[in-house]
Design a protein around this motif. Structure first.
Motif, PDB file in Angstrom:
ATOM      1  N   VAL A   1       0.855  -1.187   0.000  1.00  0.00           N
ATOM      2  CA  VAL A   1       0.000   0.000   0.000  1.00  0.00           C
ATOM      3  C   VAL A   1       0.892   1.238   0.000  1.00  0.00           C
ATOM      4  CG1 VAL A   1      -1.861  -1.158   1.248  1.00  0.00           C
ATOM      5  CG2 VAL A   1      -0.147   0.130   2.525  1.00  0.00           C
ATOM      6  N   GLY A   2       0.346   2.340  -0.439  1.00  0.00           N
ATOM      7  CA  GLY A   2       1.074   3.603  -0.448  1.00  0.00           C
ATOM      8  C   GLY A   2       0.107   4.763  -0.313  1.00  0.00           C
ATOM      9  N   ARG A   3       0.636   5.955  -0.196  1.00  0.00           N
ATOM     10  CA  ARG A   3      -0.206   7.146  -0.032  1.00  0.00           C
ATOM     11  C   ARG A   3      -1.112   7.344  -1.242  1.00  0.00           C
ATOM     12  NH1 ARG A   3       3.073  12.236   2.583  1.00  0.00           N
ATOM     13  NH2 ARG A   3       3.416  11.371   4.662  1.00  0.00           N
ATOM     14  N   ILE A   4      -2.332   7.781  -0.969  1.00  0.00           N
ATOM     15  CA  ILE A   4      -3.272   8.115  -2.040  1.00  0.00           C
ATOM     16  C   ILE A   4      -2.774   9.373  -2.747  1.00  0.00           C
ATOM     17  CG2 ILE A   4      -5.638   8.791  -2.564  1.00  0.00           C
ATOM     18  CD1 ILE A   4      -6.522   7.246  -0.088  1.00  0.00           C
ATOM     19  N   ASN A   5      -2.541   9.282  -4.048  1.00  0.00           N
ATOM     20  CA  ASN A   5      -2.053  10.445  -4.779  1.00  0.00           C
ATOM     21  C   ASN A   5      -3.231  11.260  -5.328  1.00  0.00           C
ATOM     22  OD1 ASN A   5      -2.917   9.169  -7.239  1.00  0.00           O
ATOM     23  ND2 ASN A   5      -0.980   8.041  -7.308  1.00  0.00           N
ATOM     24  N   GLU A   6      -2.914  12.377  -5.962  1.00  0.00           N
ATOM     25  CA  GLU A   6      -3.957  13.294  -6.433  1.00  0.00           C
ATOM     26  C   GLU A   6      -4.835  12.642  -7.494  1.00  0.00           C
ATOM     27  OE1 GLU A   6      -2.605  17.192  -7.525  1.00  0.00           O
ATOM     28  OE2 GLU A   6      -1.031  17.203  -6.010  1.00  0.00           O
ATOM     29  N   LYS A   7      -4.244  11.851  -8.368  1.00  0.00           N
ATOM     30  CA  LYS A   7      -5.026  11.186  -9.421  1.00  0.00           C
ATOM     31  C   LYS A   7      -6.009  10.192  -8.818  1.00  0.00           C
ATOM     32  CE  LYS A   7      -4.481   8.436 -13.634  1.00  0.00           C
ATOM     33  NZ  LYS A   7      -3.509   7.778 -14.556  1.00  0.00           N
TER      34      LYS A   7
ATOM     35  N   ALA B   1      -7.176  10.252  -5.756  1.00  0.00           N
ATOM     36  CA  ALA B   1      -8.155  10.964  -4.934  1.00  0.00           C
ATOM     37  C   ALA B   1      -9.338  11.455  -5.759  1.00  0.00           C
ATOM     38  CB  ALA B   1      -7.480  12.147  -4.239  1.00  0.00           C
ATOM     39  N   LYS B   2      -9.121  11.739  -7.049  1.00  0.00           N
ATOM     40  CA  LYS B   2     -10.200  12.227  -7.903  1.00  0.00           C
ATOM     41  C   LYS B   2     -11.180  11.128  -8.285  1.00  0.00           C
ATOM     42  CE  LYS B   2      -7.401  15.933  -9.947  1.00  0.00           C
ATOM     43  NZ  LYS B   2      -6.753  16.437 -11.187  1.00  0.00           N
ATOM     44  N   THR B   3     -10.724   9.877  -8.280  1.00  0.00           N
ATOM     45  CA  THR B   3     -11.579   8.768  -8.716  1.00  0.00           C
ATOM     46  C   THR B   3     -12.178   7.982  -7.549  1.00  0.00           C
ATOM     47  OG1 THR B   3      -9.643   7.288  -8.868  1.00  0.00           O
ATOM     48  CG2 THR B   3     -10.255   8.513 -10.845  1.00  0.00           C
ATOM     49  N   LEU B   4     -11.610   8.110  -6.351  1.00  0.00           N
ATOM     50  CA  LEU B   4     -12.101   7.353  -5.208  1.00  0.00           C
ATOM     51  C   LEU B   4     -13.383   7.951  -4.646  1.00  0.00           C
ATOM     52  CD1 LEU B   4      -8.791   6.658  -3.234  1.00  0.00           C
ATOM     53  CD2 LEU B   4     -10.155   4.990  -4.467  1.00  0.00           C
ATOM     54  N   ASP B   5     -14.170   7.113  -3.998  1.00  0.00           N
ATOM     55  CA  ASP B   5     -15.354   7.573  -3.272  1.00  0.00           C
ATOM     56  C   ASP B   5     -14.872   8.358  -2.053  1.00  0.00           C
ATOM     57  OD1 ASP B   5     -17.595   7.920  -1.702  1.00  0.00           O
ATOM     58  OD2 ASP B   5     -18.399   5.924  -2.061  1.00  0.00           O
ATOM     59  N   SER B   6     -15.085   9.676  -2.069  1.00  0.00           N
ATOM     60  CA  SER B   6     -14.553  10.525  -1.003  1.00  0.00           C
ATOM     61  C   SER B   6     -15.165  10.200   0.345  1.00  0.00           C
ATOM     62  CB  SER B   6     -14.789  11.999  -1.344  1.00  0.00           C
ATOM     63  OG  SER B   6     -16.184  12.257  -1.510  1.00  0.00           O
ATOM     64  N   THR B   7     -16.393   9.702   0.348  1.00  0.00           N
ATOM     65  CA  THR B   7     -17.040   9.350   1.612  1.00  0.00           C
ATOM     66  C   THR B   7     -16.439   8.071   2.181  1.00  0.00           C
ATOM     67  OG1 THR B   7     -19.115  10.376   0.906  1.00  0.00           O
ATOM     68  CG2 THR B   7     -19.228   8.801   2.716  1.00  0.00           C
ATOM     69  N   ALA B   8     -16.249   7.069   1.345  1.00  0.00           N
ATOM     70  CA  ALA B   8     -15.719   5.773   1.803  1.00  0.00           C
ATOM     71  C   ALA B   8     -14.263   5.879   2.244  1.00  0.00           C
ATOM     72  CB  ALA B   8     -15.854   4.731   0.701  1.00  0.00           C
ATOM     73  N   TYR B   9     -13.527   6.867   1.710  1.00  0.00           N
ATOM     74  CA  TYR B   9     -12.100   6.971   2.026  1.00  0.00           C
ATOM     75  C   TYR B   9     -11.774   8.190   2.882  1.00  0.00           C
ATOM     76  CZ  TYR B   9     -10.628   3.050  -0.806  1.00  0.00           C
ATOM     77  OH  TYR B   9     -10.422   1.775  -1.285  1.00  0.00           O
ATOM     78  N   ARG B  10     -12.778   8.776   3.544  1.00  0.00           N
ATOM     79  CA  ARG B  10     -12.503   9.900   4.433  1.00  0.00           C
ATOM     80  C   ARG B  10     -11.585   9.452   5.570  1.00  0.00           C
ATOM     81  NH1 ARG B  10     -17.123  13.558   6.710  1.00  0.00           N
ATOM     82  NH2 ARG B  10     -15.234  14.596   7.466  1.00  0.00           N
TER      83      ARG B  10
ATOM     84  N   SER C   1      -3.907   5.747   2.772  1.00  0.00           N
ATOM     85  CA  SER C   1      -3.199   4.803   1.894  1.00  0.00           C
ATOM     86  C   SER C   1      -4.182   3.905   1.174  1.00  0.00           C
ATOM     87  CB  SER C   1      -2.200   3.963   2.695  1.00  0.00           C
ATOM     88  OG  SER C   1      -2.871   3.213   3.697  1.00  0.00           O
ATOM     89  N   ILE C   2      -3.700   3.314   0.077  1.00  0.00           N
ATOM     90  CA  ILE C   2      -4.519   2.445  -0.756  1.00  0.00           C
ATOM     91  C   ILE C   2      -3.602   1.400  -1.380  1.00  0.00           C
ATOM     92  CG2 ILE C   2      -4.233   3.861  -2.829  1.00  0.00           C
ATOM     93  CD1 ILE C   2      -7.111   3.236  -3.552  1.00  0.00           C
ATOM     94  N   GLY C   3      -4.161   0.237  -1.710  1.00  0.00           N
ATOM     95  CA  GLY C   3      -3.369  -0.818  -2.348  1.00  0.00           C
ATOM     96  C   GLY C   3      -2.852  -0.366  -3.705  1.00  0.00           C
TER      97      GLY C   3
ATOM     98  N   GLY D   1       5.837   6.294   2.543  1.00  0.00           N
ATOM     99  CA  GLY D   1       6.162   7.254   1.492  1.00  0.00           C
ATOM    100  C   GLY D   1       7.643   7.163   1.179  1.00  0.00           C
ATOM    101  N   ILE D   2       7.981   6.484   0.101  1.00  0.00           N
ATOM    102  CA  ILE D   2       9.379   6.262  -0.248  1.00  0.00           C
ATOM    103  C   ILE D   2      10.004   7.561  -0.752  1.00  0.00           C
ATOM    104  CG2 ILE D   2       8.832   5.549  -2.610  1.00  0.00           C
ATOM    105  CD1 ILE D   2      11.102   3.458  -2.338  1.00  0.00           C
ATOM    106  N   SER D   3      11.259   7.771  -0.397  1.00  0.00           N
ATOM    107  CA  SER D   3      11.960   8.977  -0.850  1.00  0.00           C
ATOM    108  C   SER D   3      12.334   8.838  -2.324  1.00  0.00           C
ATOM    109  CB  SER D   3      13.228   9.200  -0.017  1.00  0.00           C
ATOM    110  OG  SER D   3      14.197   8.193  -0.284  1.00  0.00           O
TER     111      SER D   3
END
Length: 472
Positions: free
Chosen positions: A180-186, A188-197, A201-203, A297-299
């Motif tokens: 899993v890693g941090r949710i990026n901007e791309k 975040a635009k497609t995910l259900d904002s309510t379910a992922y409030r 991180s996301i797979g 969050g990898i450097s």
């Protein structure tokens, strides 16, 4: 001689003062009338609207992220776990000048410019008012102490206990379980904002990504009352989150280690399947990487080292590696010949060390240049005789050979829950006309019969084909 002092007209001054008092009184009454009118509008005409605004400013709904489901091997060995961690969050409405606060934070903790820019990206993501945003994951004791000492300089920042993903066996299952890693901007635009409030991180790859919906769970929430500064005064309502579902894989950690040991330091792939049901028991792509690097969050430096390595540790050879299968497909070609009636087990071909197509002078060599003499199907497979399979491929023809190889899963995706798999290639006349705009030549059919030419398969596809043979 001094001038006489004129007498004051007291009556005139009295009228002047009275006029001024009346003017002031009129002004005051006008202001009072405006104030009363405004109060009437707010308290009576706009009562419902203003009550709702006031309630929204007083009561806030804060998300409670769910605990991610665990991943086990077939024997109950934990492959993906959750561990408690202290994370740094920011509530922008309480921070005031957030840019100044973040600059101070970066200076206090000695963070890099990349980390500082990442903070801005995190804050730009869509979110609800007064909802905290996670900036740093897995704070060390030293970082927690520095933040506590400088809290007066860091309004809006809080250290909160949360769970983060951990992979106990590290690189051993990096290419199968994924990370899993941090949710990026791309995303975040497609995910259900309510379910992922509240979720950070996301797979990204592997099982973690394919079963994201099952592993994620359902977000909970708290209704809290806050003061004007955004401080929580009391909890009005609480709904617990629903944890994600645990997943048990067919992989066997002990068999995985045995496969890795057999492969050693060599670059390559190992796939172990159960012929009875097709379960993947082991899946090794060597070299691998530590998926824990991606959780926090990898450097850029770490990622560049993995990406640019000559060993390509990020490349999943089991699912994405495309190779010419060579002589490993000869048993499948033999099955095609038997099923189509082109040959019988006793059908023989004379091998002088090469094969020639009728009316062609070109010799297609056997690996044994001196030849094996008369060979039937059994001896051809035992000796891996190229001449026998040149002849068989010619008798089958490219289209029939293509259909049989496709039935074994070669040149197409065979996995049910590994989205990264490459389809490979099983060529045909139609494929060559569409992609190369050329006719198919008889000689290309011959080399296809020994697993060469345009044909490309993944190790997983080859293991699947072999498993079908073993299970009859």
């Amino acid at each position: 001689m001094p001038q006489p002092i004129p007498l004051k007209d007291h009556e005139k001054e009295k009228h002047l003062v009275n006029r001024r008092l009346l003017a002031c009184a009129a002004l005051v009454m006008s202001l009072v009338a405006v104030l009363v009118g405004r109060l009437y509008v707010l308290q009576v005409l706009q009562h419902d609207q203003q009550s709702a605004v006031s309630e929204n400013n007083r009561v806030h709904v804060l998300p409670i992220p769910p605990e991610r489901g665990l991943i086990f091997d077939r024997n109950g060995v934990v492959l993906a776990d959750n561990k408690p961690s202290f994370n740094l969050t920011m509530t922008r409405e309480r921070a005031g000048d957030s840019t100044r606060v973040l600059d101070s934070l970066a200076q206090i903790l000695g963070l890099s410019e990349d980390d500082r820019h990442q903070f801005d990206k995190d804050l730009r993501r869509g979110r609800k008012p007064f909802e905290p945003v996670t900036l740093l994951v897995g704070l060390s004791e030293e970082q927690i102490a520095l933040i506590a000492v400088n809290q007066f300089r860091l309004p809006g920042l809080d250290v909160e206990p949360q769970f983060i993903r951990e992979y106990p066996l590290a690189e051993h299952f990096a290419h199968s379980v994924g990370y899993v890693g941090r949710i990026n901007e791309k995303e975040a635009k497609t995910l259900d904002s309510t379910a992922y409030r509240g979720t950070q991180s996301i797979g990204k790859t592997g099982i973690e990504r394919f079963y994201e919906n099952e592993l994620h769970g359902q977000v909970g929430y708290e209704e809290v009352e806050t003061n004007a500064q955004g401080r929580v005064m009391r909890v009005l309502n609480h709904h617990d989150p629903v944890p994600g579902k645990d997943i048990v894989l067919s992989l066997d950690a002990h068999l995985q280690q045995a496969a890795e040991k057999a492969l050693g330091d060599r670059r390559g792939a190992v796939v172990v399947l159960d012929p009875a049901n097709g379960d993947v028991l082991a899946m090794v792509s060597n070299p691998a990487f530590d998926p824990n690097l991606f959780v926090k969050g990898i450097s850029y430096k770490q990622y560049s080292a993995l990406r640019d390595s000559i060993d390509r540790p990020l490349f999943n050879r089991v699912l994405r590696g495309l190779y010419a299968p060579g002589s490993t497909v000869k048993p499948e070609v033999a099955i095609a010949g038997l099923d189509s009636g082109v040959i019988t087990p006793g059908s023989r071909v004379f091998d002088p060390g090469y094969y020639e197509l009728p009316n062609y002078d070109h010799k297609y060599r056997n690996w044994n240049r001196s030849g094996d003499g008369w060979v039937d199907m059994y001896s051809a497979i035992m000796r891996s005789n190229d001449t026998y399979f040149y002849d068989l491929a010619h008798k089958l023809g490219i289209d029939r050979l293509h259909d049989y190889m496709a039935a074994f899963g070669l040149g197409q995706k065979v996995s049910l829950d590994m989205f990264e798999e490459a389809p490979g290639l099983m060529p045909s006349q139609a494929w060559k006309r569409a992609t190369r705009r050329q006719a198919w030549f008889p000689g290309e059919t011959l080399i296809l019969g020994i697993g060469q030419g345009y044909m490309q398969v993944t190790p997983l596809q080859l293991a699947q084909a072999t498993s079908l043979l073993a299970s009859k």
